[in-house]
Each structure stands twice: as C-alpha cells, then as structure tokens.
Design an enzyme around this catalytic site. Structure first.
Site, PDB file in Angstrom:
ATOM      1  CB  THR A   1      -0.937   0.033   1.219  1.00 60.20           C
ATOM      2  OG1 THR A   1      -0.153   0.004   2.408  1.00 60.20           O
ATOM      3  CG2 THR A   1      -1.892  -1.142   1.196  1.00 60.20           C
ATOM      4  CB  ALA A   2       4.423   1.744   0.399  1.00 64.63           C
ATOM      5  NE  ARG A   3       4.708   6.487  -4.014  1.00 64.45           N
ATOM      6  CZ  ARG A   3       3.700   7.268  -4.346  1.00 64.45           C
ATOM      7  NH1 ARG A   3       2.660   7.399  -3.547  1.00 64.45           N
ATOM      8  NH2 ARG A   3       3.711   7.922  -5.472  1.00 64.45           N
TER       9      ARG A   3
ATOM     10  CD  GLU B   1       3.407   4.848  -7.443  1.00 65.02           C
ATOM     11  OE1 GLU B   1       2.941   5.941  -7.077  1.00 65.02           O
ATOM     12  OE2 GLU B   1       4.085   4.132  -6.699  1.00 65.02           O
TER      13      GLU B   1
ATOM     14  CG  HIS C   1     -14.440  -6.437 -10.293  1.00 64.80           C
ATOM     15  ND1 HIS C   1     -14.294  -6.172 -11.632  1.00 64.80           N
ATOM     16  CD2 HIS C   1     -15.530  -7.223 -10.184  1.00 64.80           C
ATOM     17  CE1 HIS C   1     -15.241  -6.782 -12.301  1.00 64.80           C
ATOM     18  NE2 HIS C   1     -16.013  -7.421 -11.447  1.00 64.80           N
TER      19      HIS C   1
END
Length: 118
Positions: free
Chosen positions: A41-43, A72, A82
């Site tokens: 959930t970082a980079r 990114e 989804h």
C-alpha cells in the site's frame, strides 16, 4: 530477509529511495513462505512486477494485495478493485437483500435469485 522467511504477511510501508526501489525482487520472493501474502500500500516501485508475477504463477507465494503498481501513471490510468461501480446506495440494497434472504431461509422459504438450481 529474515522477516520475509518467517512472516505470513509482508506489508510494505516505506518511501521509494535508491535503497528501496525493487525491494521486493525475485530473491526476496524466493525467501517468502509459499503460504505468505505480499501487501503493498506504499509505492509501486518497491516491487519488481515481473518477479511478483512469476512468483504468483509458480505458486511460490499465496497471493498479493496491491494498492499501487509501477510505473505509477496517476494521470493516465485509474485502477479499482472491481468495486468502481459500487455506490453507498447499491451497497445498502445488496445488504438489505442479503438479510431478506436470511429471513426467508429462517422461515423455511426459498431465497430470492437462486442461480445454482437449489
């Protein structure tokens, strides 16, 4: 590396620097348990996407949860798990429908919208 070998979940929470870019590479993924999950959930640049893809295809780890990918490209692509079409109203309708079916079953009645021939 020792934590990767022992952990059931490896969760990334760091910035991208020259030291952390591709922190999760093929070597680190090989050290993880086959029952472990990678969470990022970082980079996106923390994970070597091709190495992760290969590890998943070969079953070397159990799965991955990614909130971000590399590269990114914030202005060109939007990814949603989804769930992009789910609104608060549609969630409330689905929740109410689920409980109606529980009531039907508790009363010995057939639930709505059976699709498997029950």
């Amino acid at each position: 590396e020792e934590l990767a070998e022992k952990s059931d979940i490896v969760s990334l929470h760091c910035a991208v620097t020259e030291e952390t870019r591709n922190l999760v590479d093929a070597a680190l993924l090989r050290r993880m348990k086959p029952t472990a999950y990678l969470i990022n959930t970082a980079r996106g640049d923390l994970v070597d996407n091709e190495a992760l893809r290969q590890a998943l295809l070969e079953g070397r780890i159990a799965g991955a949860g990614l909130d971000t990918l590399s590269p990114e490209v914030h202005r060109k692509v939007v990814l949603a798990p989804h769930l992009g079409g789910i609104t608060e109203a549609s969630f409330r309708r689905a929740h109410a429908h689920m409980w109606r079916n529980v009531e039907h079953l508790a009363a010995g009645e057939r639930p709505d919208n059976i699709v498997n021939g029950l």
